[in-house]
Design a protein around this motif. Sequence first.
Motif, PDB file in Angstrom:
ATOM      1  N   THR A   1      -2.089 -10.694  -0.706  1.00 58.69           N
ATOM      2  CA  THR A   1      -1.507  -9.413  -2.214  1.00 58.69           C
ATOM      3  C   THR A   1      -0.566 -10.627  -2.715  1.00 58.69           C
ATOM      4  O   THR A   1      -0.129 -11.908  -1.772  1.00 58.69           O
ATOM      5  CB  THR A   1      -0.270  -8.638  -1.371  1.00 58.69           C
ATOM      6  OG1 THR A   1       0.761  -8.729  -0.395  1.00 58.69           O
ATOM      7  CG2 THR A   1      -1.025  -7.506  -0.709  1.00 58.69           C
TER       8      THR A   1
ATOM      9  N   ASP B   1       2.625 -10.299  -1.979  1.00 62.69           N
ATOM     10  CA  ASP B   1       4.019 -11.114  -1.799  1.00 62.69           C
ATOM     11  C   ASP B   1       3.253 -11.675   0.298  1.00 62.69           C
ATOM     12  O   ASP B   1       4.610 -12.226   0.323  1.00 62.69           O
ATOM     13  CB  ASP B   1       4.406  -9.488  -1.099  1.00 62.69           C
ATOM     14  CG  ASP B   1       5.415  -9.193  -1.855  1.00 62.69           C
ATOM     15  OD1 ASP B   1       6.234  -9.527  -2.769  1.00 62.69           O
ATOM     16  OD2 ASP B   1       5.741  -7.143  -1.056  1.00 62.69           O
ATOM     17  N   GLU B   2       2.476 -11.571   0.079  1.00 59.22           N
ATOM     18  CA  GLU B   2       1.617 -12.463   1.148  1.00 59.22           C
ATOM     19  C   GLU B   2       1.861 -13.611   0.356  1.00 59.22           C
ATOM     20  O   GLU B   2       2.395 -14.827   1.185  1.00 59.22           O
ATOM     21  CB  GLU B   2       0.741 -11.907   1.277  1.00 59.22           C
ATOM     22  CG  GLU B   2       0.309 -10.727   2.983  1.00 59.22           C
ATOM     23  CD  GLU B   2      -0.334  -9.894   2.403  1.00 59.22           C
ATOM     24  OE1 GLU B   2      -0.440  -9.271   3.800  1.00 59.22           O
ATOM     25  OE2 GLU B   2      -1.893 -10.202   2.020  1.00 59.22           O
TER      26      GLU B   2
ATOM     27  N   GLY C   1      -4.105  -9.240   3.980  1.00 58.71           N
ATOM     28  CA  GLY C   1      -4.899  -8.308   4.454  1.00 58.71           C
ATOM     29  C   GLY C   1      -4.532  -6.529   5.050  1.00 58.71           C
ATOM     30  O   GLY C   1      -5.315  -6.893   5.318  1.00 58.71           O
TER      31      GLY C   1
ATOM     32  N   PRO D   1      -6.197  -1.251   0.385  1.00 57.24           N
ATOM     33  CA  PRO D   1      -5.389  -0.270   0.019  1.00 57.24           C
ATOM     34  C   PRO D   1      -6.575   1.016  -0.376  1.00 57.24           C
ATOM     35  O   PRO D   1      -7.426   0.839   0.015  1.00 57.24           O
ATOM     36  CB  PRO D   1      -5.981  -1.019  -2.469  1.00 57.24           C
ATOM     37  CG  PRO D   1      -7.332  -2.411  -1.755  1.00 57.24           C
ATOM     38  CD  PRO D   1      -6.862  -2.729   0.250  1.00 57.24           C
TER      39      PRO D   1
END
Lengths: 143, 115
Positions: free
Chosen positions: A34, A36-37, A139, A143
């Motif tokens: 993501t 953010d990651e 991850g 989602p």
Amino acid sequence: MLNNSMKVEFSAITENERFARGVAAAFVVGLDPTVDELSEIKTAISEAVTNAIIHGYEGRGGKILMEGVIYDGCVEFSVSDEGVGISDIRRAREPLYTGKPEDERSGMGFTIMETFMDSLDVESERGGGTRVTMTKKIGRVSP
Amino acid sequence: MEMTIMGKYQTLVIRPDSELDQHAAEKIRVGADKLLRKTGLKNVAFDMRRVRFMDSSGIGVIMGRYRTVCAIGGNVAVFGMSPYVERLISMSGIREIVIIAERLQDALEEVAGIC
């Protein structure tokens, strides 16, 4: 599952902080992190590289080795220098502690690495350089 | 990095580029302190709207400017942060000592104490 590894060596100058986190980000991109990651990894790498430049080599320059391994959806990075080493690792890891208050270091480097990565291991000895190893599962939130 | 003098508010506005790391922080530190000495301005406002990346060096440079102007009775404001930058700022605890604002005008009025 994708397994991969990389190794890159570069000069301990602040110009290379951007290079190092760019390489780290490009390396993990296959794990589909993501936003953010990715930011967390880039920040943690930047902290480790800055520490090597400023504390390890005390701004005098040298070589930094950055290695990365990807296995089972995890990434492990290590950043090593051959600088002066850390005499008291426990103290260095305390939030807000800085070995160089006169240089406006915030003392947040290790705290940020610990917060943004899943694990942080610091090996160092006086005069024998420092190796910081960090892992992060990518991850986790599907989602 | 850009710096703008806002004389009416006795404030130096510092606008870092997109990557606020040790390399950029060092340039800001040197440039800002020189200008602060030369102009005698009391306050500093960090315009973070361009910043996409920041590490603890960014926190260090904000803390450092706080120390500089605090000694002469000035204030530091930070405004226009992305959620990521805000997260780092919150982790550091500098929220306790600097003014957090959304917009330039709010930041200027707050550092100058006219609100």
